[in-house]
Structures are given as C-alpha cells and as structure tokens.
Design an enzyme around this catalytic site. Structure first.
Site, short mmCIF file in Angstrom:
data_model
loop_
_atom_site.label_atom_id
_atom_site.label_comp_id
_atom_site.label_asym_id
_atom_site.label_seq_id
_atom_site.Cartn_x
_atom_site.Cartn_y
_atom_site.Cartn_z
N HIS A 17 0.85 -1.18 0.00
CA HIS A 17 0.00 0.00 0.00
C HIS A 17 0.89 1.23 0.00
O HIS A 17 2.12 1.12 -0.09
CB HIS A 17 -0.97 -0.01 1.18
N ASP B 93 5.39 5.02 5.50
CA ASP B 93 6.37 4.11 6.09
C ASP B 93 6.56 2.83 5.28
O ASP B 93 7.33 1.95 5.68
CB ASP B 93 6.00 3.77 7.54
#
Length: 243
Positions: free
Chosen positions: A60, A64
């Site tokens: 996704h 991060d």
C-alpha cells in the site's frame, strides 16, 4: 525460498527497527516487498545491495512503506542501473507520477515500469503471487507466494486473511501493538490469535512493531498462544529465514 527482513518497525522509529521492507529470493529471482525509511541502508547491510533490486512490490502507499522508493531509484541511477519496476495496488502509477513531479530531476533517469494489481493471481520478478485485500485505513494487499510465504501487509486480524494464508510455511503478520492499546487498522496479539485459531501455518513472524511493544514480546506471544497453538516468533531487522 529465502525471506530477509530489512525493516520490522513502524511509522514511529525506535532506532533498532527500520520501516517495512522484506526481500524474497530464490535461486534465480529477487523481489523487494515494500520500501519504507531505512530499507535502502538495510539492503547494503544485508549484503543484498540495491543494485540487485530491480523490482519492488508495494502492499500500500502509506509513507512508512514507500519513503525509500525514490532514494532507491536514485541510487540505482547513480550506480549505472537502467531499470526499475514498481508493482502495487490501484493508485501506484499516480503515486509515482506525483513523486516524480516533485523530484522531477529523477524523471527519465531509469526506465521505470509501473503495474497495478489487485485481488488476483499475477507474476512478478519470476514469482507467482496472489493478492488479497486487507482491512486497513487505505487500500492494502496481502501477498501469498505459493505454499511458501504470505505477507499480511498492514491489516487488522480477521479470519478471511488467516484463511488466505492457511497452508503456508511462513506467515509474516502485522502485530503493531500489545493488548492494552485500543487500536484500529492493526491487530493486537489477542485479536491475531483469535483470527489464526484453526489455521495450519508452519511459522508466524510478528512485524510492523510500534515502540509500545518494547519489553512486551513474551506477553504478546503468550496472548497469541491463548487462541493459536502454532509457532509464533518476533521478526527482527536483518534476520533471514530459509523456507
């Protein structure tokens, strides 16, 4: 198959765990799954090297999980590498287009191929992979590599995801917080144990660990074990497992 953890941490750095990145290898192929902050350095520390990563598979688009993507592209360009493939869920092309519009001097420096995938079977970097939609705060895919390896990406724990991983030798699953933290979009160990109950998985590694989990690993494994009797361990940066 060999799986190497480059980053097992979260969006809140600890200094010990970098952000998400996993390398999947076999005798002929190599694939980087996610590319969070610190992954570029871990590639060098692991001995794998960024020159040897020509394909990145994204679960996704949270920061991060993608923040070292352009640094990887730049490093490959400076090293004389000419190609990078990025595969991920819907919106991956728009993500790369946006990043390159900001850092426009990198546009065209390497041959960049972008492909979007979903809940489907597909091939990438020589691996046959199946995608599965997780439960997260943005669209996110878990990935299964045959009967060898499944990576949950970021997700709440739920039975359908456990069923998706059923029969795998290794499952790497998000377990971001201990039980006392009230959280959505990520699981606690009790929630994960409940979801995994009855699943047949060779070994489970817990990852995406927030600082809240420090000093609580033993208690977290015990919480999972109250509902799931399989082999559960914590993933560590630069640890490799051969499947």
């Amino acid at each position: 198959m060999r799986v190497t953890f480059l980053g097992t941490g979260s969006a809140m750095p600890t200094g010990e765990r970098f952000q998400t990145g996993i390398v999947v290898e076999n005798d002929e192929n190599r694939l980087l799954v996610d590319c969070g902050s610190g992954v570029l350095h871990r590639l060098q520390q692991s001995g794998i090297g960024y020159e040897n990563i020509s394909t990145v598979l994204l679960t996704h688009h949270h920061l991060d999980h993608i923040s070292d993507l352009l640094p990887l592209l730049k490093a490959r360009w400076l090293a004389g590498e000419e190609h990078l493939e990025v595969v991920g869920p819907k919106g991956t092309k728009a993500l790369l287009d946006g990043l390159l519009s900001v850092h426009d001097y990198l546009d065209g420096k390497v041959e960049l191929q972008i492909r979007e995938v979903g809940e489907q079977e597909f091939s990438v970097a020589g691996f046959d992979v199946e995608g599965f939609e997780t439960r997260h705060s943005m669209p996110c895919l878990a990935y299964r590599f045959g009967d060898d390896f499944t990576f949950s990406g970021d997700s709440e724990a739920f039975s359908a995801l456990a069923n998706f991983a059923d029969g795998c030798s290794v499952l790497v699953h998000d377990c971001s917080f201990p039980d006392e933290v009230d959280v959505a979009n990520h699981p606690t160990p009790t929630q994960l144990g409940e979801a995994l109950s009855g699943a047949d998985i060779g070994r489970v590694y817990l990852t995406h660990l927030y600082p809240h989990t420090d000093g609580k690993h033993e208690a977290m494994v015990s919480s999972v074990a109250e509902h799931y009797d399989g082999d559960v361990r914590f993933a560590e940066d630069l640890f490799s497992v051969t499947i």
